[in-house]
Write an enzyme that holds these catalytic residues in place. Structure first.
Site, mmCIF file in Angstrom:
data_model
loop_
_atom_site.group_PDB
_atom_site.id
_atom_site.type_symbol
_atom_site.label_atom_id
_atom_site.label_comp_id
_atom_site.label_asym_id
_atom_site.label_seq_id
_atom_site.Cartn_x
_atom_site.Cartn_y
_atom_site.Cartn_z
ATOM 1 N N ALA A 68 0.770 -1.242 -0.057
ATOM 2 C CA ALA A 68 0.004 0.039 -0.185
ATOM 3 C C ALA A 68 0.680 1.320 0.040
ATOM 4 O O ALA A 68 0.475 2.319 -0.531
ATOM 5 C CB ALA A 68 -1.177 0.224 1.137
ATOM 6 N N THR A 69 2.032 1.273 0.760
ATOM 7 C CA THR A 69 2.987 2.484 0.695
ATOM 8 C C THR A 69 3.232 2.683 -0.919
ATOM 9 O O THR A 69 3.062 3.864 -1.315
ATOM 10 C CB THR A 69 4.251 1.977 1.374
ATOM 11 O OG1 THR A 69 3.928 1.519 2.704
ATOM 12 C CG2 THR A 69 5.197 3.347 1.530
ATOM 13 N N GLN B 20 -6.547 -1.114 5.295
ATOM 14 C CA GLN B 20 -7.399 -1.562 6.527
ATOM 15 C C GLN B 20 -8.689 -2.191 6.241
ATOM 16 O O GLN B 20 -8.987 -2.953 6.934
ATOM 17 C CB GLN B 20 -7.248 -0.627 7.434
ATOM 18 C CG GLN B 20 -5.837 -0.399 8.180
ATOM 19 C CD GLN B 20 -5.489 -1.370 8.938
ATOM 20 O OE1 GLN B 20 -5.690 -2.316 9.485
ATOM 21 N NE2 GLN B 20 -3.975 -1.288 9.317
ATOM 22 N N SER C 96 -3.213 -3.664 0.292
ATOM 23 C CA SER C 96 -2.067 -4.278 0.987
ATOM 24 C C SER C 96 -2.560 -5.776 1.043
ATOM 25 O O SER C 96 -3.379 -5.986 1.920
ATOM 26 C CB SER C 96 -1.473 -3.573 2.018
ATOM 27 O OG SER C 96 -0.287 -4.255 2.702
ATOM 28 N N HIS D 82 -0.615 -7.803 3.219
ATOM 29 C CA HIS D 82 -0.500 -8.467 4.482
ATOM 30 C C HIS D 82 -1.334 -7.957 5.654
ATOM 31 O O HIS D 82 -1.159 -8.562 6.735
ATOM 32 C CB HIS D 82 0.917 -8.065 4.976
ATOM 33 C CG HIS D 82 1.420 -6.781 5.321
ATOM 34 N ND1 HIS D 82 1.640 -6.602 6.514
ATOM 35 C CD2 HIS D 82 1.793 -5.694 4.360
ATOM 36 C CE1 HIS D 82 2.056 -5.235 6.421
ATOM 37 N NE2 HIS D 82 1.964 -4.764 5.430
ATOM 38 N N CYS E 212 5.417 1.836 11.916
ATOM 39 C CA CYS E 212 6.647 2.709 11.260
ATOM 40 C C CYS E 212 7.190 3.817 12.526
ATOM 41 O O CYS E 212 8.287 4.198 12.473
ATOM 42 C CB CYS E 212 6.180 3.639 10.256
ATOM 43 S SG CYS E 212 4.906 2.704 9.210
HETATM 44 C C1 LIG Z 1 -0.282 -0.932 6.537
HETATM 45 C C2 LIG Z 1 -0.578 0.088 5.887
HETATM 46 C C3 LIG Z 1 -0.143 0.761 4.849
HETATM 47 C C4 LIG Z 1 1.363 0.599 4.232
HETATM 48 O O1 LIG Z 1 1.076 -0.831 3.815
HETATM 49 P P1 LIG Z 1 2.304 -1.594 3.239
HETATM 50 O O2 LIG Z 1 1.682 -2.668 2.271
HETATM 51 O O3 LIG Z 1 2.869 -2.440 4.398
HETATM 52 O O4 LIG Z 1 3.209 -0.661 2.591
HETATM 53 C C5 LIG Z 1 -0.749 2.111 4.385
HETATM 54 N N1 LIG Z 1 -1.871 2.544 4.581
HETATM 55 C C6 LIG Z 1 -2.475 2.121 5.829
HETATM 56 C C7 LIG Z 1 -3.658 2.601 6.261
HETATM 57 C C8 LIG Z 1 -1.859 0.741 6.463
HETATM 58 O O5 LIG Z 1 -2.674 0.064 7.397
#
Ligand SMILES: *Cc1c(COP(=O)(O)O)cnc(C)c1O
Length: 406
Positions: free
Chosen positions: A79-80, A193, A213, A215, A339
């Site tokens: 998601a990043t 989320q 994302s 995971h 983070c």
């Molecule tokens: C975990 C998360 C991210 C980052 O996702 P990654 O796949 O770990 O890069 C971004 N936004 C939200 C709301 C998240 O919970």
């Protein structure tokens, strides 16, 4: 300082930070490490074809879970990256291809967004774009009138998280989407989320860009996706140059096992969403009520009604989160975003809700997930209540005396 037996891990209540890979997801992934290991972009042999066929099936599962077309899904590393691509990619495209007379160089987001959204916006600001960071009321929910008032002729994009990683609140996506559509503004949502936890429909909600994302929904780490609307077409400038994979939007060989796992994770989540949401909500409410009974002055952060079923964020007056976490080594909890949790300062999200430093400092996040059971909840409630009582009763740092029952 640890009351756990050797080789016993604490109860995991940090499912917003990451989730375990579901065994069904792992099973689906395994052949793509060892048997069908070809580069999915190899067109001259069966190894490549089989890998690409599996990726196509995964792409279709992901698309189906948000009512999109498979051609609208761009795989990313998570998601990043999807948030970076959506926000920077849209802004750069708009500057490189000005349409009509008005330059669209303004982005609107919320002060409570994830760091990767806020930092992408900050990067745009140093490139001379304008960004409005809207304040939010204590509920954590967007003020739709303030959002409408923030939109100008130059506004290109609105970015609002679907469901919050720290406080769990679910934003009124359909209302935001309708507003953006009526004003000719792109609507991006970070659904890391929300995906697989609540119904998402890019048509009904008029979403143009959605970050996902794997995971966070029992899939592997290192893969995610960006949904990009085709009708009307959303145009982005890619961030990565190379072989032109993903329709030119994201070059690089796709990681077949990760894509397959992400697809299977979406399918499982979709099948089980309703029953799982009800189960999680019942457990969360039991946890909340037990904590409220046993910890005088306990407050819930963020709107309780519009909330992810497994998510709770509470503030325990007279304690600080680092003390609480240290006093409860048998449960794995955190303050918020993984983070930044190494830094001991109040959460910028809770501060943005207008909470005092003291209240923000005494807040912890509890995240229930697919592998959380009733006994875990009872145990965690005992551990937290005992720790809170001890910390407030004179500051003696001792470990929880609650006995582990699972
Ligand atoms: C975990 C998360 C991210 C980052 O996702 P990654 O796949 O770990 O890069 C971004 N936004 C939200 C709301 C998240 O919970």
């Amino acid at each position: 300082m640890n009351d756990l037996a050797p080789n016993t891990l604490p109860i995991y209540l940090d499912n917003q930070a990451s989730t375990p890979v579901d065994p069904r997801v792992l099973d689906a992934m395994l052949p793509y490490f060892t048997v069908d290991y070809g580069n999915p972009h190899s067109e001259s042999h069966i190894y490549g074809h089989r890998a690409m066929a599996a990726i196509d099936a995964a792409r279709a599962e992901i698309a189906a879970s948000i009512h999109a077309d498979p051609r609208e899904i761009v795989f990313t590393s998570g998601a990043t990256e999807a948030n970076n691509l959506a926000i920077k990619g849209a802004a750069r495209f708009a500057r490189q291809h000005p349409a009509g007379g008005t330059v669209k160089d303004h982005v609107v987001t919320l002060a409570t967004e994830h760091k990767c959204v806020l930092e992408s916006c900050a990067a745009l600001e140093s490139d001379e774009y304008r960004v409005t960071y809207l304040p939010v009321p204590e509920s954590g929910l967007v003020d739709l009138a303030a959002l409408a008032a923030a939109l100008t002729e130059r506004t290109l994009l609105v970015s609002v998280m679907a469901a919050h990683n720290e406080i769990g609140v679910i934003q009124p996506l359909a209302e935001i989407g309708a507003l953006c559509r009526s004003r000719g503004v792109l609507f991006h949502t970070d659904a890391a989320q929300a995906l697989g936890k609540i119904p998402l429909d890019v048509e009904a909600m008029k979403i143009d860009l959605m970050s996902m994302s794997s995971h966070k929904l029992y899939g592997p780490k290192g893969v995610g996706a960006l949904y990009m609307r085709r009708r009307p077409r959303v145009r982005l400038t890619p961030l990565i140059d190379g072989g032109g994979q993903e329709r030119g939007m994201r070059s690089g060989s796709l990681p077949t096992p990760l894509c397959v796992g992400f697809g299977r994770a979406c399918a499982v989540a979709r099948e089980e969403m309703e029953t799982e949401a009800a189960r999680l909500k019942a457990m969360r409410e039991r946890l909340r009520k037990t904590l409220a009974e046993r910890i005088p002055g306990l407050l819930v952060n963020g709107d309780l009604e519009h909330r992810l079923p497994g998510s709770l964020n509470v503030s325990i007056p007279g304690t600080t989160a680092p003390e609480l976490i240290e006093a409860c080594p048998s449960i794995a909890i955190s303050t918020g975003s993984a983070c930044t949790s190494a830094v001991v300062e109040p959460s910028y999200v809770l501060r943005a809700l207008g909470l005092s430093d003291e209240r923000a400092n005494g807040s912890v996040r509890l995240g229930l997930g697919r592998f959380t059971g009733d006994a875990d909840i009872d145990y965690a409630a005992d551990a937290l209540a005992a720790a809170a009582a001890r910390l407030r009763g004179g500051g003696v740092k001792v470990t929880t005396g609650a006995s582990r029952t699972t």
